[in-house]
Design a protein around this motif. Structure first.
Motif, PDB file in Angstrom:
ATOM      1  N   SER A 139       0.829  -1.213   0.000  1.00 28.17           N
ATOM      2  CA  SER A 139       0.000   0.000   0.000  1.00 28.17           C
ATOM      3  C   SER A 139       0.860   1.258   0.000  1.00 28.17           C
ATOM      4  O   SER A 139       0.528   2.250  -0.659  1.00 28.17           O
ATOM      5  N   LYS A 140       1.984   1.224   0.708  1.00 26.95           N
ATOM      6  CA  LYS A 140       2.882   2.384   0.714  1.00 26.95           C
ATOM      7  C   LYS A 140       3.582   2.532  -0.634  1.00 26.95           C
ATOM      8  O   LYS A 140       3.817   3.663  -1.087  1.00 26.95           O
ATOM      9  N   MET A 141       3.910   1.430  -1.258  1.00 24.83           N
ATOM     10  CA  MET A 141       4.523   1.495  -2.584  1.00 24.83           C
ATOM     11  C   MET A 141       3.530   2.077  -3.597  1.00 24.83           C
ATOM     12  O   MET A 141       3.906   2.880  -4.458  1.00 24.83           O
ATOM     13  N   GLU A 142       2.270   1.706  -3.487  1.00 26.40           N
ATOM     14  CA  GLU A 142       1.252   2.262  -4.379  1.00 26.40           C
ATOM     15  C   GLU A 142       1.053   3.750  -4.121  1.00 26.40           C
ATOM     16  O   GLU A 142       0.831   4.533  -5.058  1.00 26.40           O
ATOM     17  N   GLU A 143       1.160   4.167  -2.875  1.00 25.80           N
ATOM     18  CA  GLU A 143       1.096   5.591  -2.550  1.00 25.80           C
ATOM     19  C   GLU A 143       2.274   6.334  -3.183  1.00 25.80           C
ATOM     20  O   GLU A 143       2.143   7.452  -3.681  1.00 25.80           O
ATOM     21  N   GLY A 144       3.430   5.682  -3.168  1.00 23.11           N
ATOM     22  CA  GLY A 144       4.605   6.271  -3.804  1.00 23.11           C
ATOM     23  C   GLY A 144       4.433   6.416  -5.304  1.00 23.11           C
ATOM     24  O   GLY A 144       4.866   7.411  -5.899  1.00 23.11           O
ATOM     25  N   LEU A 145       3.797   5.444  -5.939  1.00 24.41           N
ATOM     26  CA  LEU A 145       3.541   5.528  -7.372  1.00 24.41           C
ATOM     27  C   LEU A 145       2.662   6.728  -7.710  1.00 24.41           C
ATOM     28  O   LEU A 145       2.887   7.414  -8.703  1.00 24.41           O
ATOM     29  N   LEU A 146       1.676   6.993  -6.863  1.00 24.77           N
ATOM     30  CA  LEU A 146       0.818   8.171  -7.079  1.00 24.77           C
ATOM     31  C   LEU A 146       1.640   9.454  -6.998  1.00 24.77           C
ATOM     32  O   LEU A 146       1.392  10.410  -7.747  1.00 24.77           O
ATOM     33  N   ALA A 147       2.630   9.479  -6.099  1.00 24.50           N
ATOM     34  CA  ALA A 147       3.471  10.672  -5.961  1.00 24.50           C
ATOM     35  C   ALA A 147       4.396  10.850  -7.162  1.00 24.50           C
ATOM     36  O   ALA A 147       4.719  11.984  -7.548  1.00 24.50           O
ATOM     37  N   LEU A 148       4.814   9.751  -7.766  1.00 27.02           N
ATOM     38  CA  LEU A 148       5.719   9.823  -8.916  1.00 27.02           C
ATOM     39  C   LEU A 148       4.985  10.174 -10.206  1.00 27.02           C
ATOM     40  O   LEU A 148       5.595  10.713 -11.143  1.00 27.02           O
ATOM     41  N   VAL A 206      10.882   0.582  -3.102  1.00 27.04           N
ATOM     42  CA  VAL A 206      11.258  -0.485  -2.177  1.00 27.04           C
ATOM     43  C   VAL A 206      11.573   0.096  -0.802  1.00 27.04           C
ATOM     44  O   VAL A 206      11.169  -0.458   0.234  1.00 27.04           O
ATOM     45  N   GLU A 207      12.277   1.218  -0.757  1.00 27.47           N
ATOM     46  CA  GLU A 207      12.570   1.866   0.522  1.00 27.47           C
ATOM     47  C   GLU A 207      11.294   2.295   1.226  1.00 27.47           C
ATOM     48  O   GLU A 207      11.181   2.204   2.451  1.00 27.47           O
ATOM     49  N   LEU A 208      10.317   2.765   0.453  1.00 25.47           N
ATOM     50  CA  LEU A 208       9.001   3.073   1.026  1.00 25.47           C
ATOM     51  C   LEU A 208       8.371   1.816   1.613  1.00 25.47           C
ATOM     52  O   LEU A 208       7.846   1.826   2.728  1.00 25.47           O
ATOM     53  N   GLY A 209       8.404   0.744   0.829  1.00 32.20           N
ATOM     54  CA  GLY A 209       7.803  -0.504   1.269  1.00 32.20           C
ATOM     55  C   GLY A 209       8.466  -1.099   2.496  1.00 32.20           C
ATOM     56  O   GLY A 209       7.837  -1.835   3.263  1.00 32.20           O
ATOM     57  N   ARG A 210       9.733  -0.759   2.717  1.00 33.87           N
ATOM     58  CA  ARG A 210      10.476  -1.229   3.889  1.00 33.87           C
ATOM     59  C   ARG A 210      10.354  -0.269   5.074  1.00 33.87           C
ATOM     60  O   ARG A 210      10.948  -0.497   6.127  1.00 33.87           O
ATOM     61  N   SER A 214       9.781   7.883   3.790  1.00 29.33           N
ATOM     62  CA  SER A 214       8.393   8.329   3.897  1.00 29.33           C
ATOM     63  C   SER A 214       7.945   8.953   2.582  1.00 29.33           C
ATOM     64  O   SER A 214       8.774   9.306   1.734  1.00 29.33           O
ATOM     65  N   ILE A 215       6.637   9.117   2.426  1.00 26.72           N
ATOM     66  CA  ILE A 215       6.115   9.778   1.229  1.00 26.72           C
ATOM     67  C   ILE A 215       6.637  11.205   1.147  1.00 26.72           C
ATOM     68  O   ILE A 215       6.993  11.698   0.064  1.00 26.72           O
ATOM     69  N   ALA A 220      10.184  15.115  -1.468  1.00 27.63           N
ATOM     70  CA  ALA A 220      11.259  16.105  -1.285  1.00 27.63           C
ATOM     71  C   ALA A 220      12.359  15.949  -2.324  1.00 27.63           C
ATOM     72  O   ALA A 220      13.074  16.917  -2.627  1.00 27.63           O
ATOM     73  N   TYR A 221      12.514  14.737  -2.887  1.00 27.13           N
ATOM     74  CA  TYR A 221      13.518  14.545  -3.934  1.00 27.13           C
ATOM     75  C   TYR A 221      13.281  15.468  -5.126  1.00 27.13           C
ATOM     76  O   TYR A 221      14.217  15.833  -5.830  1.00 27.13           O
TER      77      TYR A 221
END
Length: 245
Positions: A139-148, A206-210, A214-215, A220-221
């Motif tokens: 779920s966190k990885m999917e949240e990261g995909l939305l941010a990307l 992967v870092e998000l998933g681990r 954080s999002i 911030a990148y």
């Protein structure tokens, strides 16, 4: 009469030092040019839709070349295949407009990254998937995909030694993941990508998933210029499809 041929190929990248021609390393471009020369007798320049790195695979890669050969354009793949090594396959061929350019005429490209999450990976898969045994929060990885997704400055997601003065704004048209038992497939579609961008984005996911990122850290990148990491290994990456329509 000069014809412009668009050739669709696929290859197993594990035996190549990337697509681009290099003097000291086996590469896809030189193998394709040699095969075309054997069929046409010409020293044809080929243009590729993209240049994959060492170890990266292609389910769907396109090249185009000009030729005066009388061979039926739709049959070039059948003529070329006997001259390709076992890790390259010619899938389709057709004549296109002389103004067609395999790279610049593409509307978008899709890359797929494959991660195996089981504790033990069978050796036959080691050249074709990344192996990560840490528990991953999907779920966190999917949240990261939305941010990307969307338009961002992806400079932080470019290979660190690529300090070229280029526009690093890119637009991710679509991105998503699929989970199937011990396998995660991550897809990215865009008009163009920076060097190593997909592998670095996947590393951040992967870092998000681990729970190592954080999002807010991920977002911030785009602003602080700090390099994102890690860069996942090339064997899990596939040039999956290219859209010209």
């Amino acid at each position: 009469m000069i014809k412009n041929i668009r050739l669709k190929i696929a290859y197993d990248g594990s035996g190549f030092h990337g697509f681009q021609s290099q003097n000291d390393h086996r590469n896809v471009e030189d193998e394709v040019k040699k095969a075309i020369h054997k069929v046409t007798g010409e020293n044809n320049r080929i243009i590729a839709a993209g240049r994959t790195d060492a170890g990266v695979h292609a389910k769907s890669q396109y090249v185009n070349f000009l030729t005066a050969s009388p061979i039926n354009p739709n049959a070039f793949n059948f003529h070329l295949d006997p001259y390709f090594p076992d890790d390259i396959l010619a899938l389709e061929a057709e004549e296109v407009d002389l103004g067609f350019h395999a790279r610049f005429s593409a509307i978008n490209k899709t890359y797929k990254y494959v991660i195996y999450t089981g504790k033990v990976m069978h050796p036959v898969y080691r050249k074709y998937m990344e192996h990560i045994t840490y528990p991953l929060d999907i779920s966190k990885m999917e949240e990261g995909l939305l941010a990307l997704k969307g338009e961002h400055d992806f400079k932080a997601f470019m290979r660190a030694d690529k300090n070229l003065e280029i526009n690093t704004i890119r637009t991710i048209d679509d991105c998503y993941l699929r989970e199937d038992k011990n396998k995660i497939e991550i897809y990215f579609t865009a008009n163009s990508f920076l060097h190593n961008q997909v592998r670095i984005m996947c590393g951040s996911l992967v870092e998000l998933g681990r729970n190592k990122l954080s999002i807010d850290d991920l977002k911030a990148y785009f602003e602080n210029g700090k390099k994102a990491n890690p860069t996942l290994n090339p064997q899990g990456l596939y040039l999956w499809s290219i859209n010209y329509d």
